[in-house]
Design an enzyme around this catalytic site. Structure first.
Site, PDB file in Angstrom:
ATOM      1  N   CYS A   1     126.516 -32.770 159.014  1.00 54.38           N
ATOM      2  CA  CYS A   1     125.826 -34.040 159.269  1.00 54.38           C
ATOM      3  C   CYS A   1     126.606 -34.825 160.328  1.00 54.38           C
ATOM      4  CB  CYS A   1     125.638 -34.850 157.992  1.00 54.38           C
ATOM      5  SG  CYS A   1     127.170 -35.255 157.112  1.00 54.38           S
TER       6      CYS A   1
ATOM      7  N   LYS B   1     120.623 -29.925 148.523  1.00 52.99           N
ATOM      8  CA  LYS B   1     120.165 -28.679 149.146  1.00 52.99           C
ATOM      9  C   LYS B   1     119.985 -27.585 148.097  1.00 52.99           C
ATOM     10  CE  LYS B   1     122.484 -29.821 153.476  1.00 52.99           C
ATOM     11  NZ  LYS B   1     123.199 -30.988 152.899  1.00 52.99           N
TER      12      LYS B   1
ATOM     13  N   ASP C   1     131.468 -26.119 144.430  1.00 52.73           N
ATOM     14  CA  ASP C   1     132.161 -27.292 144.963  1.00 52.73           C
ATOM     15  C   ASP C   1     133.603 -27.249 144.485  1.00 52.73           C
ATOM     16  OD1 ASP C   1     131.406 -29.964 146.477  1.00 52.73           O
ATOM     17  OD2 ASP C   1     132.927 -30.462 144.990  1.00 52.73           O
TER      18      ASP C   1
ATOM     19  N   CYS D   1     129.132 -25.315 149.615  1.00 55.47           N
ATOM     20  CA  CYS D   1     129.665 -26.678 149.461  1.00 55.47           C
ATOM     21  C   CYS D   1     128.524 -27.557 148.963  1.00 55.47           C
ATOM     22  CB  CYS D   1     130.229 -27.209 150.773  1.00 55.47           C
ATOM     23  SG  CYS D   1     131.407 -26.114 151.579  1.00 55.47           S
TER      24      CYS D   1
ATOM     25  N   ASP E   1     127.149 -25.675 154.179  1.00 54.85           N
ATOM     26  CA  ASP E   1     127.000 -27.069 154.621  1.00 54.85           C
ATOM     27  C   ASP E   1     128.393 -27.676 154.521  1.00 54.85           C
ATOM     28  OD1 ASP E   1     125.465 -29.426 155.406  1.00 54.85           O
ATOM     29  OD2 ASP E   1     125.924 -30.170 153.404  1.00 54.85           O
TER      30      ASP E   1
ATOM     31  N   ALA F   1     127.846 -30.031 146.491  1.00 52.61           N
ATOM     32  CA  ALA F   1     127.726 -31.429 146.050  1.00 52.61           C
ATOM     33  C   ALA F   1     127.219 -32.317 147.189  1.00 52.61           C
ATOM     34  CB  ALA F   1     129.080 -31.929 145.549  1.00 52.61           C
ATOM     35  N   PRO F   2     126.376 -33.308 146.854  1.00 47.33           N
ATOM     36  CA  PRO F   2     125.925 -33.710 145.516  1.00 47.33           C
ATOM     37  C   PRO F   2     124.771 -32.896 144.939  1.00 47.33           C
ATOM     38  CG  PRO F   2     125.017 -35.190 147.146  1.00 47.33           C
ATOM     39  CD  PRO F   2     125.914 -34.257 147.903  1.00 47.33           C
ATOM     40  N   GLY F   3     124.312 -31.869 145.659  1.00 46.65           N
ATOM     41  CA  GLY F   3     123.346 -30.946 145.062  1.00 46.65           C
ATOM     42  C   GLY F   3     121.971 -30.913 145.689  1.00 46.65           C
TER      43      GLY F   3
END
Length: 438
Positions: free
Chosen positions: A377, A263, A281, A257, A325, A259-261
């Site tokens: 998160c 990691k 994504d 997963c 993630d 986005a936004p990139g």
């Protein structure tokens, strides 16, 4: 041209109408606003974040002085009243007269002259109430003090206790620090610090290697160092996740997963841009953004795939490392996106099922001896430890990692939970598993 207060009110209307994150709406609106004075831009940001952060307390007070529900007010009028109220209640350096008078003027300017008298009267009653509150002792609950819904306050308090919950809520308030990841493919920490200081940016080092904290800049994308791909913006807790993944040059890695990139980019740097990194994504426009940012950073090992992470097709070879993630409630990033705290727990009840499905699929892509990392998160156990414990119970071929950086950071339960009080980073959860060689 719109004033700072008018711009802030319009942003709040947009957030309420479109359901956008205030942080995203703020960036877009400031770029179009024509405001050049940094003080005006800072006022817009402060008004938007404060009005969102303290919405529960502000709305309760406003409602107590009105005969009609807040929902019946024109959206712009309500936004003016909210921004006026937060100036009175939480901004020490803005006179009450300025907060009231500017709100009244804007109402008249935008065609709501009929509401000017109401706005004036209500905001003056807010001021009188706030002054009275300062002069009398009042024991407030955490929910009241920090404008958190009671349901979410209880969720935090049950996990962390009241004292730690209050420290976390305090950490969520105000402007959160900005962290960047040094692009080690193009520069070094010393070189980048020198460049940033030359651009007028204040720079501080952190406990995490190649992670810097910066401040004192305007539009970060206008910095030459950004345009030249010397860094990307990524919270320190998110960078820790990539550090735990610990990908090596030449490996095959899947970011389920992506986005936004952030990691993916940090992982590519750990890989020294050697090997294959598949960044997935579900939204095509987001995979295009990943490709654009990767090009700016000079990263060529990334291959983007537009797909549902829970339904990823198996690649021709199994992966050395897989990162899940997963989509989550976001209760660890409330300091950056304060509107998240108004989510109902009922609205997020389906997330653990989605997260488990992604983790299951990610696990099927890991080769023997490979590493699987699960992260969110959020600070909600139902999305974190409970998902991982169920996964371990169903998959004896996987065990928790115990060595390296992960072993150092993991708590007694075997997982890493980062709270915003620790290092300025966002609230985060990380679990790292290894597949046995058997």
């Amino acid at each position: 041209m719109k004033s700072a207060r008018e711009t802030a009110a319009d942003i709040l209307v947009s957030v309420e109408k479109d359901g956008a994150y205030s942080s995203t709406a703020l960036v877009q609106a400031l770029k179009k606003s024509g405001l050049s004075d940094e003080r005006d831009k800072n006022l817009v940001s402060s008004l938007v974040y404060s009005a969102t952060e303290h919405k529960t307390a502000v709305d309760a007070l406003l409602a107590s002085f009105l005969t009609k529900p807040l929902s019946k007010l024109p959206p712009f009028v309500l936004a003016l009243m909210r921004t006026g109220a937060v100036q009175i209640m939480y901004f020490d350096k803005i006179p009450v007269s300025a907060a009231v008078n500017e709100s009244v003027k804007l109402a008249k300017k935008r065609g709501f002259a009929y509401a000017a008298g109401m706005i004036n009267a209500v905001l003056r009653r807010v001021a009188a109430h706030s002054e009275a509150e300062k002069n009398e002792a009042h024991d407030m609950t955490l929910s009241e003090k920090y404008s958190f819904p009671e349901q979410l306050t209880s969720l935090f308090a049950d996990k962390f206790g009241e004292e730690e919950t209050e420290r976390i809520f305090k950490a969520f308030e105000g402007r959160r620090p900005v962290f960047i990841r040094i692009n080690t493919l193009k520069t070094t920490q010393k070189e980048l610090i020198d460049v940033l200081k030359g651009e007028g940016v204040s720079v501080g080092t952190t406990e995490l290697e190649n992670c810097l904290e910066i401040s004192g800049f305007g539009d970060i994308t206008a910095l030459g160092s950004f345009e030249n791909g010397l860094f990307h913006v990524q919270d320190m807790s998110s960078q820790l996740c990539a550090a735990v993944l610990n990908a090596a040059p030449g490996e095959t890695v899947i970011d389920c997963c992506a986005a936004p990139g952030g990691k993916s980019f940090t992982t590519a740097e750990y890989m020294q841009n050697k090997g294959v990194l598949i960044s997935c994504d579900i939204h095509e426009h987001k995979t295009r953004l990943i490709e654009k940012s990767a090009a700016r950073l000079g990263i060529t090992c990334i291959r983007t795939v537009c797909a549902d992470a829970s339904l990823l097709p198996e690649p021709p070879m199994s992966a050395d490392r897989v990162l899940c993630d997963v989509p989550c409630s976001g209760f660890g990033v409330i300091g950056r996106k304060p509107e998240i705290k108004y989510k109902s727990l009922d609205d997020i009840s389906s997330l653990p099922g989605i997260q488990s499905a992604i983790l299951e699929r990610g696990a099927s892509l890991v080769k023997k001896g490979g590493r699987l990392v699960y992260s969110t998160c959020t600070l909600n156990d139902a999305e974190n430890g409970e998902v991982c414990e169920a996964f371990l119970a169903a998959h004896p071929e996987f065990s928790l990692c115990t060595d390296g950086l992960y072993g150092e950071k993991a708590s007694a339960d075997g997982f890493i939970t980062v709270v915003p009080t620790e290092n300025g980073g966002d609230g985060f959860f990380i679990a790292a598993f290894e597949r046995s060689n058997a």
